[in-house]
Scaffold this active site. Structure first.
Site, PDB file in Angstrom:
ATOM      1  N   TYR A  25      79.834  43.430  96.320  1.00  0.00           N
ATOM      2  CA  TYR A  25      79.598  42.184  97.052  1.00  0.00           C
ATOM      3  C   TYR A  25      80.247  42.206  98.437  1.00  0.00           C
ATOM      4  O   TYR A  25      80.544  41.168  99.013  1.00  0.00           O
ATOM      5  CB  TYR A  25      80.122  40.978  96.250  1.00  0.00           C
ATOM      6  CG  TYR A  25      79.449  40.752  94.909  1.00  0.00           C
ATOM      7  CD1 TYR A  25      78.330  41.499  94.523  1.00  0.00           C
ATOM      8  CD2 TYR A  25      79.924  39.795  94.029  1.00  0.00           C
ATOM      9  CE1 TYR A  25      77.721  41.288  93.287  1.00  0.00           C
ATOM     10  CE2 TYR A  25      79.312  39.573  92.794  1.00  0.00           C
ATOM     11  CZ  TYR A  25      78.212  40.326  92.434  1.00  0.00           C
ATOM     12  OH  TYR A  25      77.621  40.106  91.218  1.00  0.00           O
TER      13      TYR A  25
ATOM     14  N   LYS B  73      81.459  52.668  85.752  1.00  0.00           N
ATOM     15  CA  LYS B  73      80.189  53.303  85.394  1.00  0.00           C
ATOM     16  C   LYS B  73      80.250  54.687  86.039  1.00  0.00           C
ATOM     17  O   LYS B  73      79.396  55.072  86.827  1.00  0.00           O
ATOM     18  CB  LYS B  73      79.033  52.449  85.934  1.00  0.00           C
ATOM     19  CG  LYS B  73      77.656  52.923  85.523  1.00  0.00           C
ATOM     20  CD  LYS B  73      77.393  52.820  84.047  1.00  0.00           C
ATOM     21  CE  LYS B  73      76.078  53.513  83.708  1.00  0.00           C
ATOM     22  NZ  LYS B  73      75.866  53.664  82.265  1.00  0.00           N
TER      23      LYS B  73
ATOM     24  N   ASP C   8      78.088  49.545  80.288  1.00  0.00           N
ATOM     25  CA  ASP C   8      77.021  49.275  79.312  1.00  0.00           C
ATOM     26  C   ASP C   8      77.580  49.277  77.887  1.00  0.00           C
ATOM     27  O   ASP C   8      77.306  48.397  77.080  1.00  0.00           O
ATOM     28  CB  ASP C   8      75.845  50.252  79.475  1.00  0.00           C
ATOM     29  CG  ASP C   8      76.281  51.684  79.696  1.00  0.00           C
ATOM     30  OD1 ASP C   8      77.495  51.935  79.881  1.00  0.00           O
ATOM     31  OD2 ASP C   8      75.414  52.574  79.675  1.00  0.00           O
TER      32      ASP C   8
ATOM     33  N   ASP D  56      81.564  40.230  87.054  1.00  0.00           N
ATOM     34  CA  ASP D  56      80.756  39.017  87.185  1.00  0.00           C
ATOM     35  C   ASP D  56      79.850  38.890  85.960  1.00  0.00           C
ATOM     36  O   ASP D  56      79.771  37.836  85.311  1.00  0.00           O
ATOM     37  CB  ASP D  56      79.921  39.125  88.477  1.00  0.00           C
ATOM     38  CG  ASP D  56      79.180  37.842  88.812  1.00  0.00           C
ATOM     39  OD1 ASP D  56      79.420  36.817  88.150  1.00  0.00           O
ATOM     40  OD2 ASP D  56      78.361  37.873  89.744  1.00  0.00           O
TER      41      ASP D  56
ATOM     42  N   ASP E 216      80.266  36.329  82.285  1.00  0.00           N
ATOM     43  CA  ASP E 216      79.270  35.387  81.758  1.00  0.00           C
ATOM     44  C   ASP E 216      79.037  35.644  80.272  1.00  0.00           C
ATOM     45  O   ASP E 216      78.915  34.716  79.466  1.00  0.00           O
ATOM     46  CB  ASP E 216      77.935  35.500  82.516  1.00  0.00           C
ATOM     47  CG  ASP E 216      77.903  34.628  83.769  1.00  0.00           C
ATOM     48  OD1 ASP E 216      78.990  34.358  84.326  1.00  0.00           O
ATOM     49  OD2 ASP E 216      76.810  34.220  84.205  1.00  0.00           O
TER      50      ASP E 216
HETATM   51 MG    MG Z   1      78.509  34.871  87.817  1.00  0.00          MG
END
Ligand code: MG
Ligand code: NAI
Length: 357
Positions: free
Chosen positions: A138, A189, A222, A246, A250
């Site tokens: 980001y 990763k 993953d 992020d 969730d």
């Molecule tokens: Mg989020």
């Protein structure tokens, strides 16, 4: 009397509903404890402000926030303003301008809540996810060329720096060390992304040498999703990049019952600038104005804010009051209940005014 200046930015959608609830609860705490006082100033920034002024916050917005002890943030995003405009216009400039590089997201199953996992009792899911909050995927690097033509190209470049990765890794190891299990999982990763992610792994091993009492392991992102679902009790503190954390947080919020209870803190560990505390969820257009937004994420991040300000006892009291209420089954619809924001807020205030919380 210890006094703290709080900047409240309720912003959009259910943001104003949950921040109003959070401020009410915090006011009961500061009156009850007598040891501290919160001086709150509200800022009317967000999508409505954007429609009137063409910007989500004034040009001197950061300067006006700088002297506060903490920022209490609702959510930003409106159906008729593109999400990248709202995100890059308000939340990210604050996170980046104040170098809030550690994003801290606790998750556990609160008393009285039924989580979706079948074999997961209370205590089996008690995590803190540390998200790198200043660079990575980001960082905003990249661009587009030949717009609209068949040869149009877009790049999205992830930036990883030794300084950035080292400081978040140190923060995560320190946090893991402060928790009873002293257990850290480093997520990358590094099989497929063989530059930045391999550097993460190397820096993790270097920093680990300074924390011999912390047990740590590595996971690919993953595989991490399956471990979170199938072996939640094997995890405690987790550190990952901006994008990976992020997504994982969730998932963590859903596994703990609802996005409506998940809090987050955007921390400047060096305390050069105010840190920012917010629910993880967004502005939730589908329930805005209905009075049923779950305020618990905002209460919990309020507890994180008190903890950061050095008011650990009040923070613990707030979480006990919240769990008193969840245990009593006073729940909003996202948690399977029928209570309104008002009813949950009143119940938490009442628990806080009681003798033994
Ligand atoms: Mg989020
Ligand atoms: P969202 O988090 O707003 O909503 C997702 C789902 O969860 C919806 O069904 C919503 O009703 C439910 N939900 C969220 N918070 C809840 C609460 N406190 N109580 C009960 N139910 C709750 O995510 P969505 O729909 O993807 O995004 C809506 C807007 O919010 C977009 O403009 C997005 O960009 C923005 N957003 C802003 C964030 C922030 O300010 N930090 C974070 C995430 C999204």
């Amino acid at each position: 009397m210890r006094e703290y200046a709080i900047a409240a930015i309720p912003a959009d959608g259910i943001g104003p509903e949950v921040i109003a609830a959070g401020l009410e609860v915090l006011r009961v705490l500061d009156q009850r404890d007598g040891g501290f006082r919160l001086k709150v100033e509200e800022f009317p920034w967000g999508s409505e402000f954007y429609k009137r002024h063409g910007v989500l916050m004034p040009a001197d917005g950061l300067d006006r926030l700088r002297s506060f002890d903490a920022i209490y943030f609702g959510a930003v995003g409106a159906p008729d303003v593109p999400d990248h405009v709202t995100l890059w216009g308000l939340r990210l400039p604050i996170c980046q301008g104040f170098d809030q590089y550690a994003n801290v997201r606790p998750t556990r199953i609160l008393k009285g809540l039924t989580a979706p996992l079948r074999h997961c009792g209370p205590g089996d899911l008690d995590w803190v996810i540390v998200r790198e909050n200043s660079e990575g995927e980001y960082a905003g690097h990249g661009g587009r060329a030949h717009r609209g033509f068949p040869e149009e190209v877009a790049t999205e470049v992830a930036i990883f720096t030794r300084a950035g990765v080292s400081r978040i890794m140190r923060y995560a190891f320190r946090l893991a060390q402060s928790r009873p299990r002293k257990l850290l999982t480093v997520v990358t990763k590094s099989n497929a992304q063989r530059h930045g992610m391999v550097m993460w792994d190397e820096i993790a091993a270097e920093v680990a040498a300074d924390f011999p009492d912390v047990t740590w392991d590595k996971m690919l992102v993953d595989a991490m999703t399956t471990r979170m679902v199938l072996k939640p009790a094997s995890l405690d503190t987790i550190v990952a990049t901006n994008l990976h954390a992020d997504i994982l947080s969730d998932l963590a919020a859903a596994l703990a019952g609802s996005l409506g209870i998940a809090p987050t803190a955007n921390i400047d560990p060096e305390r050069r600038f105010p840190s920012m505390f917010e629910p993880i969820h967004g502005s939730a257009f589908d329930i805005t104005g209905k009075g049923i937004a779950n305020p618990i994420a905002t209460f919990w991040t309020g507890a994180q804010m008190l903890e950061h300000l050095g008011e650990g006892a009040a923070a613990a009291r707030l979480m006990r009051a919240v769990e008193r209420v969840t245990e009593a089954g006073i729940l909003t619809p996202d948690l399977g209940g029928k209570a309104t924001t008002r009813e949950v807020t009143d119940a938490v205030c009442e628990a806080l005014r009681g003798e033994n919380v």
